[in-house]
Design a protein around this motif. Structure first.
Motif, PDB file in Angstrom:
ATOM      1  N   LYS A 449       0.831  -1.203   0.000  1.00 16.32           N
ATOM      2  CA  LYS A 449       0.000   0.000   0.000  1.00 16.32           C
ATOM      3  C   LYS A 449       0.865   1.253   0.000  1.00 16.32           C
ATOM      4  CE  LYS A 449      -3.842  -2.361   2.248  1.00 16.32           C
ATOM      5  NZ  LYS A 449      -4.638  -2.545   3.484  1.00 16.32           N
ATOM      6  N   GLY A 450       2.002   1.157   0.684  1.00 17.71           N
ATOM      7  CA  GLY A 450       2.942   2.290   0.649  1.00 17.71           C
ATOM      8  C   GLY A 450       3.546   2.463  -0.738  1.00 17.71           C
ATOM      9  N   TRP A 451       3.821   1.350  -1.390  1.00 18.54           N
ATOM     10  CA  TRP A 451       4.387   1.384  -2.745  1.00 18.54           C
ATOM     11  C   TRP A 451       3.428   2.069  -3.708  1.00 18.54           C
ATOM     12  CZ3 TRP A 451       3.207  -0.458  -7.602  1.00 18.54           C
ATOM     13  CH2 TRP A 451       4.264  -0.500  -8.510  1.00 18.54           C
ATOM     14  N   ILE A 452       2.126   1.764  -3.567  1.00 17.69           N
ATOM     15  CA  ILE A 452       1.116   2.395  -4.429  1.00 17.69           C
ATOM     16  C   ILE A 452       1.119   3.906  -4.221  1.00 17.69           C
ATOM     17  CG2 ILE A 452      -1.373   2.598  -4.844  1.00 17.69           C
ATOM     18  CD1 ILE A 452      -0.157   0.084  -6.005  1.00 17.69           C
ATOM     19  N   ALA A 453       1.221   4.344  -2.962  1.00 16.60           N
ATOM     20  CA  ALA A 453       1.238   5.786  -2.681  1.00 16.60           C
ATOM     21  C   ALA A 453       2.478   6.447  -3.281  1.00 16.60           C
ATOM     22  CB  ALA A 453       1.191   6.007  -1.167  1.00 16.60           C
ATOM     23  N   ARG A 454       3.612   5.747  -3.173  1.00 20.37           N
ATOM     24  CA  ARG A 454       4.850   6.292  -3.752  1.00 20.37           C
ATOM     25  C   ARG A 454       4.736   6.347  -5.266  1.00 20.37           C
ATOM     26  NH1 ARG A 454       7.263   2.830  -0.020  1.00 20.37           N
ATOM     27  NH2 ARG A 454       7.823   1.358  -1.693  1.00 20.37           N
ATOM     28  N   LEU A 455       4.142   5.298  -5.857  1.00 28.15           N
ATOM     29  CA  LEU A 455       3.987   5.273  -7.306  1.00 28.15           C
ATOM     30  C   LEU A 455       3.181   6.464  -7.784  1.00 28.15           C
ATOM     31  CD1 LEU A 455       4.244   3.763 -10.059  1.00 28.15           C
ATOM     32  CD2 LEU A 455       2.076   2.660  -9.506  1.00 28.15           C
ATOM     33  N   GLU A 456       2.123   6.802  -7.063  1.00 28.85           N
ATOM     34  CA  GLU A 456       1.287   7.935  -7.475  1.00 28.85           C
ATOM     35  C   GLU A 456       2.100   9.236  -7.466  1.00 28.85           C
ATOM     36  OE1 GLU A 456      -2.246  10.125  -5.261  1.00 28.85           O
ATOM     37  OE2 GLU A 456      -2.977   8.267  -6.203  1.00 28.85           O
ATOM     38  N   ARG A 457       2.925   9.439  -6.425  1.00 30.06           N
ATOM     39  CA  ARG A 457       3.743  10.663  -6.360  1.00 30.06           C
ATOM     40  C   ARG A 457       4.766  10.701  -7.509  1.00 30.06           C
ATOM     41  NH1 ARG A 457       4.003   9.263  -0.874  1.00 30.06           N
ATOM     42  NH2 ARG A 457       6.188   8.596  -1.133  1.00 30.06           N
ATOM     43  N   GLU A 458       5.387   9.540  -7.725  1.00 30.02           N
ATOM     44  CA  GLU A 458       6.408   9.489  -8.779  1.00 30.02           C
ATOM     45  C   GLU A 458       5.804   9.753 -10.148  1.00 30.02           C
ATOM     46  OE1 GLU A 458       8.071   5.655  -8.305  1.00 30.02           O
ATOM     47  OE2 GLU A 458       9.205   6.148  -6.468  1.00 30.02           O
ATOM     48  N   GLU A 459       4.621   9.183 -10.433  1.00 25.67           N
ATOM     49  CA  GLU A 459       3.991   9.374 -11.735  1.00 25.67           C
ATOM     50  C   GLU A 459       3.528  10.797 -11.927  1.00 25.67           C
ATOM     51  OE1 GLU A 459       3.764   7.143 -14.388  1.00 25.67           O
ATOM     52  OE2 GLU A 459       5.280   6.231 -13.080  1.00 25.67           O
ATOM     53  N   LYS A 460       3.116  11.432 -10.878  1.00 23.79           N
ATOM     54  CA  LYS A 460       2.744  12.852 -10.996  1.00 23.79           C
ATOM     55  C   LYS A 460       3.950  13.679 -11.378  1.00 23.79           C
ATOM     56  CE  LYS A 460      -1.200  13.036  -7.798  1.00 23.79           C
ATOM     57  NZ  LYS A 460      -1.698  13.563  -6.509  1.00 23.79           N
ATOM     58  N   GLU A 461       5.077  13.375 -10.742  1.00 23.70           N
ATOM     59  CA  GLU A 461       6.300  14.124 -11.063  1.00 23.70           C
ATOM     60  C   GLU A 461       6.786  13.822 -12.478  1.00 23.70           C
ATOM     61  OE1 GLU A 461       9.082  13.046  -8.059  1.00 23.70           O
ATOM     62  OE2 GLU A 461       7.956  14.038  -6.429  1.00 23.70           O
ATOM     63  N   ARG A 462       6.729  12.541 -12.877  1.00 24.20           N
ATOM     64  CA  ARG A 462       7.230  12.142 -14.194  1.00 24.20           C
ATOM     65  C   ARG A 462       6.396  12.711 -15.315  1.00 24.20           C
ATOM     66  NH1 ARG A 462       7.118   7.361 -17.822  1.00 24.20           N
ATOM     67  NH2 ARG A 462       5.469   6.373 -16.613  1.00 24.20           N
ATOM     68  N   THR A 463       5.057  12.734 -15.149  1.00 24.01           N
ATOM     69  CA  THR A 463       4.180  13.168 -16.247  1.00 24.01           C
ATOM     70  C   THR A 463       3.794  14.621 -16.140  1.00 24.01           C
ATOM     71  OG1 THR A 463       2.181  12.537 -15.003  1.00 24.01           O
ATOM     72  CG2 THR A 463       3.203  10.853 -16.404  1.00 24.01           C
ATOM     73  N   GLY A 464       3.949  15.189 -14.963  1.00 22.47           N
ATOM     74  CA  GLY A 464       3.512  16.564 -14.770  1.00 22.47           C
ATOM     75  C   GLY A 464       2.004  16.686 -14.637  1.00 22.47           C
ATOM     76  N   ILE A 465       1.291  15.556 -14.484  1.00 19.67           N
ATOM     77  CA  ILE A 465      -0.178  15.579 -14.357  1.00 19.67           C
ATOM     78  C   ILE A 465      -0.539  15.595 -12.866  1.00 19.67           C
ATOM     79  CG2 ILE A 465      -2.330  14.387 -14.897  1.00 19.67           C
ATOM     80  CD1 ILE A 465      -0.821  13.007 -17.206  1.00 19.67           C
ATOM     81  N   SER A 466      -0.903  16.772 -12.354  1.00 15.71           N
ATOM     82  CA  SER A 466      -1.145  16.917 -10.915  1.00 15.71           C
ATOM     83  C   SER A 466      -2.403  16.187 -10.451  1.00 15.71           C
ATOM     84  CB  SER A 466      -1.259  18.405 -10.560  1.00 15.71           C
ATOM     85  OG  SER A 466      -2.324  19.005 -11.298  1.00 15.71           O
ATOM     86  N   SER A 467      -3.359  15.968 -11.359  1.00 18.00           N
ATOM     87  CA  SER A 467      -4.626  15.322 -10.974  1.00 18.00           C
ATOM     88  C   SER A 467      -4.582  13.799 -11.136  1.00 18.00           C
ATOM     89  CB  SER A 467      -5.775  15.890 -11.812  1.00 18.00           C
ATOM     90  OG  SER A 467      -5.543  15.618 -13.190  1.00 18.00           O
ATOM     91  N   LEU A 468      -3.447  13.265 -11.492  1.00 21.62           N
ATOM     92  CA  LEU A 468      -3.317  11.808 -11.697  1.00 21.62           C
ATOM     93  C   LEU A 468      -3.618  11.064 -10.382  1.00 21.62           C
ATOM     94  CD1 LEU A 468      -0.545   9.953 -13.631  1.00 21.62           C
ATOM     95  CD2 LEU A 468      -0.961   9.353 -11.238  1.00 21.62           C
ATOM     96  N   LYS A 469      -4.377   9.986 -10.497  1.00 19.90           N
ATOM     97  CA  LYS A 469      -4.745   9.178  -9.326  1.00 19.90           C
ATOM     98  C   LYS A 469      -4.478   7.699  -9.605  1.00 19.90           C
ATOM     99  CE  LYS A 469      -6.671  12.634  -7.037  1.00 19.90           C
ATOM    100  NZ  LYS A 469      -6.053  13.174  -5.795  1.00 19.90           N
ATOM    101  N   VAL A 470      -3.982   6.982  -8.567  1.00 22.66           N
ATOM    102  CA  VAL A 470      -3.881   5.527  -8.629  1.00 22.66           C
ATOM    103  C   VAL A 470      -5.027   4.980  -7.780  1.00 22.66           C
ATOM    104  CG1 VAL A 470      -2.498   3.486  -8.155  1.00 22.66           C
ATOM    105  CG2 VAL A 470      -1.391   5.591  -8.950  1.00 22.66           C
ATOM    106  N   ARG A 471      -5.919   4.235  -8.407  1.00 26.02           N
ATOM    107  CA  ARG A 471      -7.115   3.769  -7.711  1.00 26.02           C
ATOM    108  C   ARG A 471      -7.288   2.256  -7.878  1.00 26.02           C
ATOM    109  NH1 ARG A 471     -11.333   8.690  -9.216  1.00 26.02           N
ATOM    110  NH2 ARG A 471     -10.464  10.211  -7.717  1.00 26.02           N
ATOM    111  N   PHE A 472      -8.382   1.755  -7.205  1.00 28.39           N
ATOM    112  CA  PHE A 472      -8.604   0.301  -7.202  1.00 28.39           C
ATOM    113  C   PHE A 472     -10.100   0.015  -7.246  1.00 28.39           C
ATOM    114  CE2 PHE A 472      -9.698  -3.558  -4.856  1.00 28.39           C
ATOM    115  CZ  PHE A 472      -8.908  -4.508  -5.479  1.00 28.39           C
ATOM    116  N   ASN A 473     -10.492  -0.977  -8.047  1.00 28.23           N
ATOM    117  CA  ASN A 473     -11.837  -1.549  -7.913  1.00 28.23           C
ATOM    118  C   ASN A 473     -11.757  -3.046  -8.183  1.00 28.23           C
ATOM    119  OD1 ASN A 473     -12.084  -2.099 -10.723  1.00 28.23           O
ATOM    120  ND2 ASN A 473     -12.941  -0.051 -11.104  1.00 28.23           N
ATOM    121  N   LYS A 474     -12.828  -3.757  -7.832  1.00 34.11           N
ATOM    122  CA  LYS A 474     -12.797  -5.213  -7.897  1.00 34.11           C
ATOM    123  C   LYS A 474     -12.790  -5.740  -9.329  1.00 34.11           C
ATOM    124  CE  LYS A 474     -14.992  -6.026  -3.412  1.00 34.11           C
ATOM    125  NZ  LYS A 474     -16.117  -6.643  -2.682  1.00 34.11           N
TER     126      LYS A 474
END
Length: 871
Positions: A449-474
């Motif tokens: 779960k921590g890795w997912i949170a880190r991934l979201e921060r890293e992808e925002k920085e890499r793409t410059g997309i501030s509204s980018l979200k990492v989410r989950f559904n079944k």
């Protein structure tokens, strides 16, 4: 059946095996009921009735309830007299092609309720089996599945069976089918009323088969250790209970560890009439606990102690040594107030160990139940420290029976978290550090779960997309969501998975790889936690025998403490128990009435009875004066003494009583076609046929259900019989309004007269509530009627009629004096004079007109002198 669907064929096959139960058929997240079951359940449970194939020729009624909230519905059906067969899916639907295998895992009936939340905490819930009398006695076996209590006995005749049914009060009774069972149902119609009756094949009760079933279940070679080898009826009944139980409960029953054999001769016999009349556990007017003896005595702080107290009240002892042991223990706890208070405080936090142990053994306990057990066991060291200072033999014995169970406490403490969830299959049950594999999976889950949170921060920085979200559904698992306004900034390594109105959803190879690792860990984590919990529960269940023994000892201790606390507050005394016919109570008090909020002070009374000089006490006096209270208090004090309690009196010397009989009041039994008088005579006959010189009899108003002359005659004959026939010459309290019975004292040496003292003042009466020697001179019925609020005109007319009766049955003219009135004199023809009529007898007339009840001694002497001169 060939035209039905595979699922309905499966349902019908299972239903055919349980025709007398409502089948809860598991379909996904619901229990479904079909056909007649659905119609019945929808009516009783007040739920919607619908149907399959609605409108078609083969329309099938159905209704359903959510499986996760089924218990209240099951309980309501059982309370309304139905059985419920719970049919579960025993295969994982995800892994099965076609119809999922289903089986009935348990049958719930009134005597086999395992959900303790629906039961009264301080009452046992008994299943009883009765084996027919024959060459051997009548077999009786009872089981409380929630506590594991399993016992059996044998009775010589039906009277003993009646008494046991009243004492045990089973919710459900098993009888053999066929003619024997039908005869039993007919003969036991009264005692069995209001209980579920089930008939099972006669062969189930056969002694040899039952013995084999019992030895297999308890893994023993013979029944010698249970003490029932020479009791074939008891063995047959116990085998029937076990057979029925195994058919209904498919799980383990390890908490049923022994079969206890008992003998009715070890206890005072109390028939159903006596239990009701003395209001031992429930009152007559509303069948409630408050106002009963149990309500007055119950200061227990645990549920198991409350059940034990009820058993003691229902089964008073007759063994002098055992009674004295209880008295000594209670007396010591009265004297040592600080120890008593500390012990009660320690017990106050103990949960129902008996029922917790039952749930654990039957694998129905959750993690909170284990924590409740642990918290209860942690109080035992303090209890044992306090008990070490007490010296009475019974308390020392209890101390030896109480097990610290430190290993059980340790197992639960190491494994289960302090505040676990109610649901077992959602994780959060097991402590960190208990299992290495579990800890590793938790680390992966947390890090994932921590890795997912880190991934979201890293992808925002890499793409410059501030509204980018990492989410989950079944459906998709983890994904990256980007709004349409930033689609131009999406990197080439993003793989599109779904298009929404305002956004696109993507995945990356790294995200999916880690998703599989994290989700796999969480699923495995939940499964391992449940498996570990089951292992812990099985380990605790393996110590069920020790838990059960400790629970029983704590229950006895709770009762002793409760009786001591009451005795201390109410100034009870330790009675002297003797093996003789004496019954001497000085300044006795009614244990229930004295605790009520009354407008007047309770007046204590003495009683001296024995089988030599004071066998029968005839008690006269007006209604409301306290005759019934006095007689009941004598019976209750005797019973309290023999159950092990101290008693409300200044002193008491009590010879052990084998039975208490009561004949108090009556009402028509319309269901059995019996009038009030018939009920009264039936109960009286029962007493005369079963009393012994060691019995105590309470008779209130024998013969009042018929004409006065008949009533007096019957009451007189009953008293004479109890006096003259040695086999039934029991100590008897006999209250009556028939003043003629006071003359028995002139002809029977062991009959004594007593009355309730009354003070007359200005045509009013004051009840003094005191028992004094001698018979009452008046019934004071008219004064009591005035107190009850009868109109004054009715009171005055009653006085006239009374004066008429007291002055003779007929007037000189031959008219009934009863009809004479100052308001209207009857019109009479002038009587025809007879040539042969005798001369007027002035002396006889003088005697007829004389009212001796109002003469003073001096007036009586003057009248006697006048009569002598007339002669």
């Amino acid at each position: 059946m060939s035209s039905t669907t595979p699922m309905m064929r499966q349902y019908l096959e299972i239903k055919s095996m349980y025709p007398d139960a409502i089948l809860f058929f598991r379909l996904g997240d619901f229990y479904e009921m079909f056909m007649e079951d659905a119609v019945t359940a929808s009516r009783v449970l007040d739920i919607t009735l619908t149907s399959r194939n609605k409108g078609a020729a083969d329309e099938i009624p159905l209704c359903g309830i959510p499986y996760h909230s089924s218990q209240p519905y099951i309980s309501r059906l059982v309370e309304n007299g139905y059985k419920v067969a719970v049919c579960e899916q025993v295969e994982d639907p995800k892994t099965v092609k076609g119809i999922v295998k289903r089986e009935v895992v348990r049958v719930v009936s009134p005597g086999l309720i395992v959900d303790t939340d629906t039961l009264q905490p301080k009452e046992n819930n008994y299943l009883m089996a009765l084996a027919c009398g024959g060459d051997f006695g009548w077999g009786i076996a009872v089981l409380d599945i929630t506590t594991g209590e399993f016992r059996a006995t044998e009775m010589a005749g039906p009277e003993g069976v009646f008494s046991e049914i009243a004492s045990i009060n089973p919710r459900e009774v098993l009888l053999p089918s066929g003619e024997n069972g039908a005869a039993l149902i007919e003969s036991l119609a009264g005692p069995l009323a209001g209980r579920m009756i089930n008939t099972i094949p006669e062969w189930v009760f056969e002694t040899d088969r039952a013995a084999g079933l019992l030895t297999d279940f308890f893994a023993c070679s013979s029944l010698d250790s249970f003490g029932c080898t020479d009791l074939p009826g008891a063995i047959g009944a116990a085998g029937a209970v076990l057979h029925y139980l195994q058919e209904a409960q498919k799980g383990t029953l390890d908490h049923i560890r022994t079969l206890s054999t008992y003998h009715a001769a070890d206890f005072m016999v109390l028939d159903d009439s006596t239990r009701r009349n003395l209001e031992l556990t429930a009152t007559l007017h509303d069948n409630g606990k408050k106002g009963s003896l149990l309500g007055a005595l119950d200061r227990t702080v645990t549920a198991m102690g409350g059940r034990k107290l009820r058993q003691w009240i229902n089964r008073p002892l007759v063994d002098v040594r055992r009674i004295r042991d209880r008295h000594q223990a209670v007396h010591e706890l009265v004297e040592k107030s600080l120890a008593r208070q500390d012990l009660r405080s320690a017990l106050d936090g103990v949960y129902d160990l008996e029922r917790l142990n039952g749930k654990i053994s039957m694998a129905s306990a959750n993690a909170k139940d284990l924590i409740a057990l642990k918290g209860s066991l942690e109080r035992i060291p303090a209890l044992l420290d306090e008990l070490a200072a007490l010296e009475s033999p019974l308390v020392r014995s209890l101390r030896g029976d109480i097990d610290l169970l430190a290993d059980v406490t340790g197992i639960i403490g190491k494994a289960i978290v302090d505040d676990p969830p109610f649901v077992l299959r959602e994780g959060g049950l097991i402590r960190d550090g208990f299992d290495g594999e579990l800890d590793e999976l938790r680390t992966i889950s947390r890090e994932g779960k921590g890795w997912i949170a880190r991934l979201e921060r890293e992808e925002k920085e890499r793409t410059g997309i501030s509204s980018l979200k990492v989410r989950f559904n079944k459906v998709f698992g983890y994904y990256i969501e980007v709004t349409r306004s930033h689609l131009a900034s999406v990197p080439d390594d993003y793989q599109r998975r779904q298009t929404l109105a305002n956004a696109e959803r993507y995945i990356t190879p790294a995200l999916k790889e880690y998703e599989e690792k994290v989700l796999g860990a969480e699923e495995k984590l939940t499964a391992i936690e449940y498996d570990l919990f089951q292992q812990v529960r099985r380990q605790v269940a393996g110590q069920g025998g020790r838990i059960q023994a400790t629970a029983d000892a704590l229950a006895v201790l709770d009762v002793l403490l409760a009786l001591a606390d009451l005795a201390h507050d109410r100034s009870y005394v330790r009675p002297e128990i003797v093996d003789s016919g004496e019954l001497i109570i000085i300044e006795g008090r009614h244990p229930v009435v004295e605790g009520m909020s009354l407008s007047e002070r309770f007046v204590p009374n003495d009683v001296v009875m024995d089988t030599r000089e004071n066998q029968i006490l005839i008690i006269t006096g007006p209604n409301m004066a306290g005759k019934s209270t006095f007689m009941r208090q004598v019976a209750l004090i005797t019973l309290m003494a023999q159950m092990g309690s101290l008693v409300p009196a200044k002193s008491a010397r009590i010879g052990v009583v084998d039975r208490i009989f009561t004949r108090v009041g009556a009402s028509d039994n319309l269901a059995r076609g019996q009038s009030t008088f018939m009920v009264e005579m039936t109960e009286t006959a029962h007493i005369l046929n079963h009393a012994t010189p060691r019995s105590l009899i309470v008779l209130d108003e024998i013969g009042r259900g018929t004409s006065t002359f008949d009533g007096v005659s019957i009451a007189w004959a009953v008293a004479e019989y109890l006096h003259d026939h040695a086999p039934v010459a029991a100590k008897t309290l006999f209250a009556t309004h028939y003043h003629e019975l006071t003359d028995l004292a002139l002809t029977r040496e062991r009959v004594k007269n007593f009355n309730i003292a009354v003070k007359e003042w200005n045509d009013q009466i004051v009840f003094l509530r005191k028992i004094v020697k001698g018979g009452a001179s008046h019934s004071y019925g008219i004064q009591v009627a005035r107190l009850a609020g009868l109109p004054q005109a009715t009171i005055e007319r009653a006085r006239e009629v009374l004066r008429n009766l007291e002055s003779g049955e007929f007037e000189k003219e031959g008219q009934p004096r009863l009809a004479r009135s100052r308001m209207a004199s009857p019109v009479r023809e002038t009587p025809q004079l007879s040539l042969f009529a005798p001369a007027k007898d002035e002396l006889r007339q003088k005697l007829e007109d004389l009212d001796i009840s109002v003469l003073t001694p001096l007036e009586a002497l003057n009248v006697l002198d006048q009569l002598k001169k007339m002669v």
